[in-house]
Design a protein around this motif. Structure first.
Motif, short mmCIF file in Angstrom:
data_model
loop_
_atom_site.label_atom_id
_atom_site.label_comp_id
_atom_site.label_asym_id
_atom_site.label_seq_id
_atom_site.Cartn_x
_atom_site.Cartn_y
_atom_site.Cartn_z
N VAL A 62 37.60 46.61 58.66
CA VAL A 62 38.50 45.46 58.65
C VAL A 62 39.48 45.55 57.48
N ASN A 63 40.55 44.82 57.59
CA ASN A 63 41.49 44.67 56.46
C ASN A 63 41.98 45.99 55.89
N ILE A 64 42.40 46.89 56.77
CA ILE A 64 43.00 48.13 56.25
C ILE A 64 44.48 47.88 56.01
N ALA A 65 44.94 48.23 54.82
CA ALA A 65 46.36 48.01 54.50
C ALA A 65 46.83 49.01 53.45
N VAL A 66 48.12 49.35 53.56
CA VAL A 66 48.78 50.25 52.61
C VAL A 66 50.01 49.51 52.09
N ALA A 67 50.29 49.61 50.80
CA ALA A 67 51.46 48.96 50.21
C ALA A 67 52.72 49.45 50.95
N TYR A 70 54.66 52.67 50.57
CA TYR A 70 53.95 53.93 50.83
C TYR A 70 53.62 54.13 52.31
N HIS A 71 54.17 53.26 53.19
CA HIS A 71 53.89 53.42 54.62
C HIS A 71 54.39 54.77 55.14
N ASN A 72 53.78 55.23 56.23
CA ASN A 72 54.18 56.45 56.94
C ASN A 72 54.14 57.70 56.07
N GLN A 73 53.21 57.73 55.13
CA GLN A 73 53.02 58.93 54.31
C GLN A 73 51.61 59.47 54.49
N GLY A 74 50.90 58.97 55.49
CA GLY A 74 49.56 59.51 55.78
C GLY A 74 48.41 58.81 55.06
N ILE A 75 48.73 57.78 54.26
CA ILE A 75 47.66 57.12 53.49
C ILE A 75 46.72 56.34 54.42
N GLY A 76 47.28 55.66 55.42
CA GLY A 76 46.45 54.91 56.38
C GLY A 76 45.44 55.83 57.06
N LYS A 77 45.90 57.00 57.50
CA LYS A 77 44.99 57.97 58.13
C LYS A 77 43.90 58.42 57.17
N GLU A 78 44.30 58.69 55.91
CA GLU A 78 43.30 59.11 54.89
C GLU A 78 42.26 58.02 54.69
N ILE A 97 36.82 48.60 65.36
CA ILE A 97 38.04 48.12 64.72
C ILE A 97 38.76 47.22 65.74
N GLY A 98 39.44 46.22 65.26
CA GLY A 98 40.14 45.34 66.20
C GLY A 98 41.56 45.09 65.72
N THR A 99 42.48 44.99 66.66
CA THR A 99 43.86 44.69 66.29
C THR A 99 44.55 43.92 67.41
N ILE A 104 51.61 47.65 67.86
CA ILE A 104 51.78 48.93 68.55
C ILE A 104 51.47 50.12 67.62
N GLY A 105 52.01 50.06 66.38
CA GLY A 105 51.78 51.17 65.44
C GLY A 105 50.31 51.32 65.09
N GLN A 106 49.63 50.20 64.87
CA GLN A 106 48.21 50.25 64.53
C GLN A 106 47.39 50.80 65.69
N LEU A 107 47.73 50.37 66.92
CA LEU A 107 47.01 50.88 68.10
C LEU A 107 47.20 52.39 68.22
N ALA A 108 48.41 52.88 67.90
CA ALA A 108 48.67 54.32 67.94
C ALA A 108 47.83 55.02 66.87
N LEU A 109 47.88 54.48 65.66
CA LEU A 109 47.15 55.10 64.54
C LEU A 109 45.65 55.18 64.83
N TYR A 110 45.06 54.10 65.29
CA TYR A 110 43.61 54.10 65.50
C TYR A 110 43.22 55.11 66.59
N GLN A 111 44.05 55.20 67.64
CA GLN A 111 43.71 56.17 68.70
C GLN A 111 43.94 57.59 68.22
N LYS A 112 44.93 57.80 67.36
CA LYS A 112 45.13 59.14 66.77
C LYS A 112 43.94 59.53 65.91
N CYS A 113 43.24 58.53 65.36
CA CYS A 113 42.06 58.80 64.52
C CYS A 113 40.77 58.87 65.36
N1 ACO Z 1 54.01 54.91 68.04
C1 ACO Z 1 53.31 56.05 67.83
N2 ACO Z 1 52.74 56.36 66.64
C2 ACO Z 1 52.91 55.46 65.64
C3 ACO Z 1 53.65 54.27 65.78
C4 ACO Z 1 54.21 54.01 67.06
N3 ACO Z 1 54.92 52.90 67.29
N4 ACO Z 1 53.65 53.63 64.60
C5 ACO Z 1 52.90 54.36 63.75
N5 ACO Z 1 52.48 55.47 64.39
C6 ACO Z 1 51.68 56.55 63.88
C7 ACO Z 1 52.50 57.45 63.00
O1 ACO Z 1 53.24 58.37 63.78
C8 ACO Z 1 51.43 58.13 62.20
O2 ACO Z 1 50.79 59.16 62.94
P1 ACO Z 1 51.13 60.73 62.67
O3 ACO Z 1 50.62 61.00 61.27
O4 ACO Z 1 50.36 61.44 63.71
O5 ACO Z 1 52.59 60.84 62.77
C9 ACO Z 1 50.46 56.99 62.02
O6 ACO Z 1 50.64 56.06 63.06
C10 ACO Z 1 50.72 56.25 60.70
O7 ACO Z 1 49.92 56.88 59.84
P2 ACO Z 1 49.91 56.64 58.26
O8 ACO Z 1 51.17 57.07 57.59
O9 ACO Z 1 48.66 57.27 57.81
O10 ACO Z 1 49.79 55.05 58.16
P3 ACO Z 1 50.24 54.12 56.95
O11 ACO Z 1 49.86 54.72 55.65
O12 ACO Z 1 51.65 53.71 57.14
O13 ACO Z 1 49.28 52.86 57.18
C11 ACO Z 1 48.86 50.75 58.19
C12 ACO Z 1 49.16 52.24 58.44
C13 ACO Z 1 47.61 50.62 57.34
C14 ACO Z 1 48.62 50.07 59.54
C15 ACO Z 1 50.11 50.14 57.47
O14 ACO Z 1 51.20 50.18 58.35
C16 ACO Z 1 49.90 48.71 56.99
O15 ACO Z 1 49.39 48.48 55.90
N6 ACO Z 1 50.33 47.73 57.81
C17 ACO Z 1 50.22 46.32 57.43
C18 ACO Z 1 48.79 45.85 57.47
C19 ACO Z 1 48.15 46.01 58.84
O16 ACO Z 1 48.75 45.73 59.86
N7 ACO Z 1 46.88 46.45 58.83
C20 ACO Z 1 46.06 46.60 60.04
C21 ACO Z 1 45.54 45.28 60.49
S1 ACO Z 1 44.24 45.47 61.71
C22 ACO Z 1 42.89 45.82 60.76
O17 ACO Z 1 42.90 45.76 59.57
C23 ACO Z 1 41.65 46.26 61.47
#
Ligand code: ACO
Length: 150
Positions: A62-67, A70-78, A97-99, A104-113
């Motif tokens: 729960v509560n995964i977040a990146v400042a 620093y978004h889109n630099q791979g920290i969320g995946k790490e 995990i739930g969202t 859309i971005g979070q759903l993509a990220l979680y499925q990529k993981c």
């Molecule tokens: N379509 C396809 N892929 C997408 C999309 C999209 N619309 N948006 C993001 N992605 C993919 C990126 O391509 C990337 O994958 P890749 O490495 O294969 O290219 C991946 O998602 C993003 O990866 P990271 O850079 O590791 O993610 P980031 O460090 O930006 O963190 C996070 C992601 C944590 C969701 C960040 O955006 C954030 O803090 N958001 C605000 C808080 C939030 O919404 N948290 C989740 C709430 S739900 C919960 O906590 C369970």
């Protein structure tokens, strides 16, 4: 980058935690009941997640977040990879995990993981949050539940 458990005498990074969930009440509850991990760059906290035990052998991420800067630099995946390793070490068998349907971005990220969709909690957000939430031009109504076998 270093990822570590938040020290007992440290304040949780509320600004980051609230990015993931606007409910201060829920965030405070998760931090008390779960294990809070932080990602640091030099001395700065740039990411956070909480591991919350739910059912036997099951933990929820729960509560995964990146400042934002620093978004889109791979920290969320790490952070997700780290959470999976921590859960395996503690012998959990399933991570959930739930969202929102509009995240859309979070759903993509979680499925990529490796997470797969398990179900939909219809109207979760309209029932539990007073304010209407919109993301990507879509109203956030339903909670998409995902899981990964550990
Ligand atoms: N379509 C396809 N892929 C997408 C999309 C999209 N619309 N948006 C993001 N992605 C993919 C990126 O391509 C990337 O994958 P890749 O490495 O294969 O290219 C991946 O998602 C993003 O990866 P990271 O850079 O590791 O993610 P980031 O460090 O930006 O963190 C996070 C992601 C944590 C969701 C960040 O955006 C954030 O803090 N958001 C605000 C808080 C939030 O919404 N948290 C989740 C709430 S739900 C919960 O906590 C369970």
């Amino acid at each position: 980058m270093n990822i570590r458990l938040l020290h007992k005498d440290e304040q949780p990074p509320l600004d980051l935690l609230l990015l993931a969930d606007p409910s201060l009440k829920l965030v405070n509850d998760y931090v008390v009941r779960g294990e809070c991990y932080v990602a640091t760059l030099q001395q700065d906290i740039v990411g956070v997640y909480v591991l919350l035990p739910t059912r036997p052998e099951t933990v929820e991420l729960v509560n995964i977040a990146v400042a934002e800067m620093y978004h889109n630099q791979g920290i969320g995946k790490e952070l997700i990879k780290h959470a999976i390793e921590m859960a395996k070490k503690q012998d959990y068998k399933t991570m959930e995990i739930g969202t929102g349907n509009s995240s859309i971005g979070q759903l993509a990220l979680y499925q990529k993981c490796g997470f797969r969709i398990a179900g939909i909690d219809r109207d979760f957000f309209t029932r539990h949050y007073e304010e209407e939430i919109y993301e990507n031009g879509i109203q956030c109504r339903d909670m998409i539940r995902l899981f990964i076998d550990l």
